[in-house]
Design an enzyme around this catalytic site. Sequence first.
Site, PDB file in Angstrom:
ATOM      1  N   LYS A 120      34.984  33.814  49.785  1.00 42.94           N
ATOM      2  CA  LYS A 120      35.606  34.038  48.479  1.00 42.94           C
ATOM      3  C   LYS A 120      37.129  33.999  48.607  1.00 42.94           C
ATOM      4  O   LYS A 120      37.682  34.449  49.611  1.00 42.94           O
ATOM      5  CB  LYS A 120      35.120  35.401  47.972  1.00 42.94           C
ATOM      6  CG  LYS A 120      35.516  35.797  46.565  1.00 42.94           C
ATOM      7  CD  LYS A 120      34.859  37.140  46.244  1.00 42.94           C
ATOM      8  CE  LYS A 120      35.210  37.668  44.867  1.00 42.94           C
ATOM      9  NZ  LYS A 120      34.534  38.959  44.596  1.00 42.94           N
ATOM     10  N   SER A 202      32.165  39.074  40.386  1.00 40.74           N
ATOM     11  CA  SER A 202      33.279  38.163  40.519  1.00 40.74           C
ATOM     12  C   SER A 202      33.089  37.102  41.606  1.00 40.74           C
ATOM     13  O   SER A 202      33.861  36.144  41.676  1.00 40.74           O
ATOM     14  CB  SER A 202      34.549  38.965  40.808  1.00 40.74           C
ATOM     15  OG  SER A 202      34.473  39.636  42.051  1.00 40.74           O
ATOM     16  N   SER A 226      29.911  42.788  42.057  1.00 43.37           N
ATOM     17  CA  SER A 226      30.459  41.445  42.270  1.00 43.37           C
ATOM     18  C   SER A 226      29.762  40.619  43.336  1.00 43.37           C
ATOM     19  O   SER A 226      30.010  39.423  43.460  1.00 43.37           O
ATOM     20  CB  SER A 226      31.957  41.534  42.589  1.00 43.37           C
ATOM     21  OG  SER A 226      32.675  41.892  41.434  1.00 43.37           O
TER      22      SER A 226
END
Length: 553
Positions: A120, A202, A226
Amino acid sequence: MQRAGLKSMLFAALLFFLFALICQAEAQDEILVAQTVAFPDLYEASIAELQDGLQNRHFSSVDLVKAYFARIEEVNLQGPTLRAVIETNPSALAQAATLDNERKFKGPRGPLHGIPILVKDNIATMHSEGMNTTAGSFALLDSVVPRDSGVAARLRAAGAIILGKAALSEWANFRGNVPSGFSGRGGQSSSPYVPLGDPSGSSSGSGIATAIGLTAGSLGSETDGSIISPSNNNNLVGIKPTVGLTSRAGVIPISVHQDSVGPMCRSVADAATILTVIAGKDPRDNFTLAQPPTVPDYTKALNKNALRGARLGVPRALFVRENQNIVAAFNASLDTFRQLGATIVDPAEFPDSAEFEASGNETVVLMADFKVDVAQYIAGLLEVPTGVKNLADLIAFNTAHASEELVAPFWTDQSIFIASENTTQDQAYFDALAADKDLGQTRGIDATLKKFNLDAILIPSNDASGPAAIAGYPVITVPLGFQPASVALSPAEPTRSMGPNMPFGISFMGTAFSEFQLISLAFAYEQATHNRLKQLAFAAAIPKTQLKDVVGH
């Protein structure tokens, strides 16, 4: 002198000729392999399958990187424009070649040797390799991190290749009321299961990319949902570890009290393999110093019979408002657990569930933490070309660069930033922090496990993250099912909140550092059901490139 020079020239020519012959032979071997070997399908290939093919020289890590790059090219900014990956690693092919040579002469370092992994874009990777770490924001573009994050360093030491940076909800979904999967740098990402579907966040890009085989696996981060939520929406296994099991050093933060980094994979086995590598103490993250002295090998938790004799509790009050198709699938799964030898305690309510639902303590904690923690992160950077130093600067940057960051009509909000900037870590903050620990741990998860003598708590993944978030406790989600074909396709605003074939998962929740047990239970359920492949991504979202298209070419 002339004769010596001539000999040197002849010797060099001979070496070149021998090298050419070796290269030609290797190329011919690759062509022969490509014609005779059944390569694993990259849509679903496990880390173990890839490692087996690498070890048997059916393909190389260079081949793998090339294949994944081609698959990303097909669907990321072309075709369905899923926007799962913000940038690929310009050093990945060179790293793959080095690891291929190391394998030849020394053997593999372990199960991740030569395996490409996406991380990420809030997880720092060394600047010299050529990638950014920005949380999706132009405010941190070209900023220079001092070193790899703790988890990236562990991946590298294990021989993994950092394939690229996965897209995310900007600032880990903590900027404002903005659709999941949007960032200024990456644009709006979407699901591979429902055209323009909500990928959730996220860790949106980590979920999308892993779901359709743009990578062997990925890392996400979670403060509250997330990892679990995008794994739920993208039909994956996701593990949100206990806060302190994996290092957050070098990870752009929301809250030191709730942030955790974990794997997002297509199988429990793959997730266990990655977690084993990234877990462990890191002096740059003092929360990790409180973990047990020895990190287990989580692959040893992969026991198909783990549900025999297990006691699992169902906290129904926590999902009374859940989608009825999800509840129906969850209820049906309980019979599967019983058939596998588990005792289901239903209901097994949290003693403080009503209080938990009404509490606003988490918001108080996260708002005050972010303002402090993000300033500390930026202060640790070696260079920040935009000049931002703190949250006030980030708000001003977004306002000044509205055409990139505050894009109309859906992505204009930064209300969370503004609210966070107006906080202080005062007595109310410390009271909220203590209340969260009491609600989440003492009178929440731990009380429920003890009251009903449970091994774990079972809950739809949509509803799993909250209690574990404030407690700092682990959760693992595995695929459960898909919305039926009769479900109406909701409008794209800009993503669709509902549609046919939208995936959903089931989660196992436990006390601190209970990952080994949770992985065992999740693996037993996964192996009995194999829910993930009961529905594939929509056709245009499935890349066509396979290893056979790369090996020997």
